[in-house]
Enzyme design. Structure first.
Site, PDB file in Angstrom:
ATOM      1  N   ARG A 121       0.819  -1.225   0.000  1.00  0.00           N
ATOM      2  CA  ARG A 121       0.000   0.000   0.000  1.00  0.00           C
ATOM      3  C   ARG A 121       0.849   1.271   0.000  1.00  0.00           C
ATOM      4  O   ARG A 121       0.423   2.332   0.438  1.00  0.00           O
ATOM      5  CB  ARG A 121      -0.957   0.039   1.184  1.00  0.00           C
ATOM      6  N   LYS A 143       3.679  11.540 -11.345  1.00  0.00           N
ATOM      7  CA  LYS A 143       2.783  10.728 -12.189  1.00  0.00           C
ATOM      8  C   LYS A 143       3.460   9.385 -12.399  1.00  0.00           C
ATOM      9  O   LYS A 143       4.546   9.313 -12.972  1.00  0.00           O
ATOM     10  CB  LYS A 143       2.566  11.392 -13.549  1.00  0.00           C
ATOM     11  N   GLU A 185      11.214  18.690 -24.719  1.00  0.00           N
ATOM     12  CA  GLU A 185      10.501  19.039 -23.476  1.00  0.00           C
ATOM     13  C   GLU A 185      11.154  20.259 -22.819  1.00  0.00           C
ATOM     14  O   GLU A 185      10.469  21.079 -22.206  1.00  0.00           O
ATOM     15  CB  GLU A 185      10.478  17.849 -22.502  1.00  0.00           C
ATOM     16  N   LYS A 226       8.900  23.018 -13.814  1.00  0.00           N
ATOM     17  CA  LYS A 226       7.983  21.896 -13.558  1.00  0.00           C
ATOM     18  C   LYS A 226       7.594  21.872 -12.078  1.00  0.00           C
ATOM     19  O   LYS A 226       6.426  21.663 -11.733  1.00  0.00           O
ATOM     20  CB  LYS A 226       8.588  20.561 -13.990  1.00  0.00           C
ATOM     21  N   GLU A 236      -3.343  17.904 -11.788  1.00  0.00           N
ATOM     22  CA  GLU A 236      -3.776  18.368 -13.115  1.00  0.00           C
ATOM     23  C   GLU A 236      -5.262  18.702 -13.178  1.00  0.00           C
ATOM     24  O   GLU A 236      -5.988  18.248 -14.057  1.00  0.00           O
ATOM     25  CB  GLU A 236      -3.411  17.315 -14.190  1.00  0.00           C
ATOM     26  N   ARG A 240      -1.623  22.538 -14.397  1.00  0.00           N
ATOM     27  CA  ARG A 240      -0.654  21.521 -14.824  1.00  0.00           C
ATOM     28  C   ARG A 240      -0.853  21.121 -16.288  1.00  0.00           C
ATOM     29  O   ARG A 240       0.070  20.635 -16.938  1.00  0.00           O
ATOM     30  CB  ARG A 240      -0.725  20.299 -13.897  1.00  0.00           C
ATOM     31  N   ASN A 244       1.118  20.061 -21.198  1.00  0.00           N
ATOM     32  CA  ASN A 244       0.739  19.244 -22.356  1.00  0.00           C
ATOM     33  C   ASN A 244       0.836  20.000 -23.675  1.00  0.00           C
ATOM     34  O   ASN A 244       0.321  19.539 -24.689  1.00  0.00           O
ATOM     35  CB  ASN A 244      -0.695  18.714 -22.192  1.00  0.00           C
ATOM     36  N   HIS A 247       1.048  18.258 -27.048  1.00  0.00           N
ATOM     37  CA  HIS A 247       0.726  16.840 -26.830  1.00  0.00           C
ATOM     38  C   HIS A 247      -0.557  16.401 -27.519  1.00  0.00           C
ATOM     39  O   HIS A 247      -0.709  15.225 -27.818  1.00  0.00           O
ATOM     40  CB  HIS A 247       0.667  16.533 -25.335  1.00  0.00           C
ATOM     41  N   HIS A 251       0.371  13.410 -29.561  1.00  0.00           N
ATOM     42  CA  HIS A 251      -0.165  12.068 -29.265  1.00  0.00           C
ATOM     43  C   HIS A 251      -0.827  11.481 -30.504  1.00  0.00           C
ATOM     44  O   HIS A 251      -0.706  10.288 -30.784  1.00  0.00           O
ATOM     45  CB  HIS A 251      -1.209  12.141 -28.138  1.00  0.00           C
ATOM     46  N   HIS A 264       8.702  10.017 -28.275  1.00  0.00           N
ATOM     47  CA  HIS A 264       7.680  10.914 -27.745  1.00  0.00           C
ATOM     48  C   HIS A 264       8.073  12.388 -27.945  1.00  0.00           C
ATOM     49  O   HIS A 264       7.276  13.205 -28.419  1.00  0.00           O
ATOM     50  CB  HIS A 264       7.455  10.596 -26.266  1.00  0.00           C
TER      51      HIS A 264
HETATM   52  N1  LIG Z   1       5.537  10.461 -15.472  1.00  0.00           N
HETATM   53  C1  LIG Z   1       5.542  11.479 -16.303  1.00  0.00           C
HETATM   54  O1  LIG Z   1       5.193  12.617 -15.936  1.00  0.00           O
HETATM   55  C2  LIG Z   1       6.014  11.264 -17.712  1.00  0.00           C
HETATM   56  C3  LIG Z   1       6.263  12.362 -18.545  1.00  0.00           C
HETATM   57  C4  LIG Z   1       6.760  12.122 -19.829  1.00  0.00           C
HETATM   58  C5  LIG Z   1       6.982  10.818 -20.254  1.00  0.00           C
HETATM   59  N2  LIG Z   1       6.724   9.767 -19.418  1.00  0.00           N
HETATM   60  C6  LIG Z   1       6.976   8.388 -19.830  1.00  0.00           C
HETATM   61  O2  LIG Z   1       8.377   8.262 -20.042  1.00  0.00           O
HETATM   62  C7  LIG Z   1       8.602   7.166 -20.927  1.00  0.00           C
HETATM   63  C8  LIG Z   1       9.680   7.546 -21.910  1.00  0.00           C
HETATM   64  O3  LIG Z   1      10.857   7.801 -21.184  1.00  0.00           O
HETATM   65  P1  LIG Z   1      12.274   7.995 -21.891  1.00  0.00           P
HETATM   66  O4  LIG Z   1      12.129   8.872 -23.066  1.00  0.00           O
HETATM   67  O5  LIG Z   1      13.235   8.360 -20.813  1.00  0.00           O
HETATM   68  O6  LIG Z   1      12.573   6.552 -22.499  1.00  0.00           O
HETATM   69  P2  LIG Z   1      13.207   5.210 -21.899  1.00  0.00           P
HETATM   70  O7  LIG Z   1      13.020   5.137 -20.443  1.00  0.00           O
HETATM   71  O8  LIG Z   1      12.689   4.099 -22.735  1.00  0.00           O
HETATM   72  O9  LIG Z   1      14.770   5.409 -22.200  1.00  0.00           O
HETATM   73  C9  LIG Z   1      15.203   5.511 -23.524  1.00  0.00           C
HETATM   74  C10 LIG Z   1      16.360   4.554 -23.825  1.00  0.00           C
HETATM   75  O10 LIG Z   1      17.560   5.075 -23.258  1.00  0.00           O
HETATM   76  C11 LIG Z   1      18.208   4.076 -22.469  1.00  0.00           C
HETATM   77  N3  LIG Z   1      18.952   4.804 -21.430  1.00  0.00           N
HETATM   78  C12 LIG Z   1      18.437   5.438 -20.378  1.00  0.00           C
HETATM   79  N4  LIG Z   1      19.392   6.125 -19.743  1.00  0.00           N
HETATM   80  C13 LIG Z   1      20.536   5.910 -20.402  1.00  0.00           C
HETATM   81  C14 LIG Z   1      21.875   6.382 -20.242  1.00  0.00           C
HETATM   82  N5  LIG Z   1      22.207   7.269 -19.305  1.00  0.00           N
HETATM   83  N6  LIG Z   1      22.824   5.942 -21.112  1.00  0.00           N
HETATM   84  C15 LIG Z   1      22.467   5.094 -22.131  1.00  0.00           C
HETATM   85  N7  LIG Z   1      21.231   4.642 -22.347  1.00  0.00           N
HETATM   86  C16 LIG Z   1      20.273   5.056 -21.491  1.00  0.00           C
HETATM   87  C17 LIG Z   1      17.093   3.208 -21.998  1.00  0.00           C
HETATM   88  O11 LIG Z   1      17.563   1.930 -21.621  1.00  0.00           O
HETATM   89  C18 LIG Z   1      16.199   3.174 -23.237  1.00  0.00           C
HETATM   90  O12 LIG Z   1      16.674   2.229 -24.155  1.00  0.00           O
HETATM   91  C19 LIG Z   1       7.259   6.832 -21.555  1.00  0.00           C
HETATM   92  O13 LIG Z   1       6.783   5.630 -21.008  1.00  0.00           O
HETATM   93  C20 LIG Z   1       6.348   7.989 -21.135  1.00  0.00           C
HETATM   94  O14 LIG Z   1       5.011   7.592 -20.978  1.00  0.00           O
HETATM   95  C21 LIG Z   1       6.254   9.980 -18.157  1.00  0.00           C
END
Ligand SMILES: NC(=O)c1ccc[n+]([C@@H]2O[C@H](COP(=O)([O-])OP(=O)(O)OC[C@H]3O[C@@H](n4cnc5c(N)ncnc54)[C@H](O)[C@@H]3O)[C@@H](O)[C@H]2O)c1
Length: 360
Positions: A121, A143, A185, A226, A236, A240, A244, A247, A251, A264
């Site tokens: 929990r 999030k 971003e 942020k 949000e 917040r 987006n 987006h 999206h 993304h």
């Molecule tokens: N929670 C939120 O507010 C929020 C906001 C935006 C996006 N997201 C989520 O984030 C995700 C995308 O995240 P991302 O773009 O970081 O992608 P990711 O986590 O898939 O990382 C991208 C790639 O880089 C590699 N990697 C990571 N750090 C590394 C490093 N220092 N050196 C070498 N390789 C490295 C990873 O293994 C992966 O292959 C999506 O699932 C999206 O929904 C969440």
């Protein structure tokens, strides 16, 4: 070193940004008041690069860490993989007070955060983001989610970390395309909040990928913005949503072109140019705003032209994603650099704009 704060009353937490911070992880985690068992959640790509240093640091500080890995990729941000992480936590006999450490990009951060929100929990967790996107966006704000076969992030919770530890040096190993996607971003924060920061990015676009002083400043200012936005609207219900920007279009581009075609951030880059173009068409801002945004994103190596997708397919996707009422869609639109507004627009107006927007 900069320490920022996300101010959320008793759920407030620090964001520490410092080059070389990864080597201090043990003392930093102890400094948060944790002892005994901790679990580091990561993937094999990141583990190969950084797990040794992190595990050694945690052990050196007297902690008892377990390493739990999930395969690398968005498709593993699932309930199925979350189940395996729970198994690992049970095996390591993690208790209510034991902390989870998310070491990775947005996929790891979202998934580890979701597991932390639900295991026993709720157990505390710490974010150590290793992609630019995670450092400036997903690790801050609480999030957390996993995907469902019918949609991204459908299962999740708002659950804030106890701290975010950002080491810009880890970006040196990040593939260039990922670094650029994260920069979209960063640009977004300039457009929604701070014209001066937008100008800083224009001025420093030539050195911003060098992981030097300017990169660190860009991360700091992004996190500051942020943190301010999340501090005012955690869940949000209003403000917040400005995060987006780009987006709604983005999206739709991601969904229609098939997830994986665009990162993304790349889709958000095109989406922001479209949002600015649509804003100019509606008379909300000058076409100069659109031109400066497009110019900056292009010089940063990000895509700015829409893929060759029929307008109707994009509208259909937006309808599913952000349907408001009747024939209106909801957008964050640009009224000037550093200023945005939430607006509803008639589908007919969106259609007219899409038909006029330049295709790649
Ligand atoms: N929670 C939120 O507010 C929020 C906001 C935006 C996006 N997201 C989520 O984030 C995700 C995308 O995240 P991302 O773009 O970081 O992608 P990711 O986590 O898939 O990382 C991208 C790639 O880089 C590699 N990697 C990571 N750090 C590394 C490093 N220092 N050196 C070498 N390789 C490295 C990873 O293994 C992966 O292959 C999506 O699932 C999206 O929904 C969440």
């Amino acid at each position: 070193m900069r320490t920022l704060s996300v101010d959320l009353g008793e759920r407030s937490y620090p964001i520490v940004i410092k080059r070389g911070l990864l080597s201090e992880v043990g003392s930093r985690v102890i400094g948060l008041g944790f002892n005994g068992r901790v679990a580091v959640v990561t993937n094999p790509t990141i583990a190969n690069l950084y797990a040794d240093r992190v595990m050694k640091g945690l052990k050196g500080a007297g902690l008892n860490p377990a390493l739990i890995t999930i395969p690398d990729g968005e498709e593993f941000k699932s309930l199925n993989e979350a189940g395996k992480v729970y198994d690992g936590l049970v095996r390591h006999r993690m208790e209510r007070s034991s902390a989870i450490i998310a070491l990775g990009g947005g996929v790891i951060g979202d998934m580890a955060g979701f597991v932390a929100a639900t295991y026993l929990r709720g157990v505390p967790y710490v974010q150590i983001p290793t992609t630019l996107l995670a450092q400036v966006d997903s690790s801050v704000g609480g999030k957390t989610a996993v995907n469902h076969p019918s949609g991204k992030n459908l299962i999740g919770a708002f659950y804030q970390p106890k701290a975010v530890f950002i080491d810009p040096d880890v970006l040196r190993t990040l593939p260039e395309r990922e670094l650029k996607a994260g920069m979209a971003e960063v640009v977004k924060y300039g457009v929604i909040w701070d014209e001066g920061f937008f100008g800083f990015l224009e001025k420093n676009s030539g050195v911003i990928y060098s992981i030097g002083r300017e990169t660190t400043h860009a991360i700091e200012r992004s996190c500051e913005i942020k943190a301010e936005v999340v501090g005012k609207d955690e869940t949000e219900s209003g403000l917040r949503s400005i995060l987006n920007l780009g987006h709604t279009f983005g999206h739709a581009i991601e969904a229609v072109s098939g997830y994986g075609t665009y990162r993304h951030g790349e889709a958000v880059s095109i989406g922001m140019v479209m949002a600015a173009g649509f804003s100019a068409r509606l008379g909300l801002c000058s076409s100069d705003v659109e031109a400066r945004l497009k110019g900056l994103l292009a010089v940063l190596g990000l895509p700015v032209d829409a893929p060759d997708i029929p307008a109707e397919a994009l509208i259909e996707s937006m309808r599913l994603d952000k349907k408001v009422s009747g024939d209106k869609l909801r957008f964050i639109l640009v009224t000037g650099l550093g200023q945005v507004v939430l607006k509803e627009a008639f589908e007919a107006d969106v259609r007219g704009f899409l038909l006029s927007f330049k295709k790649a």
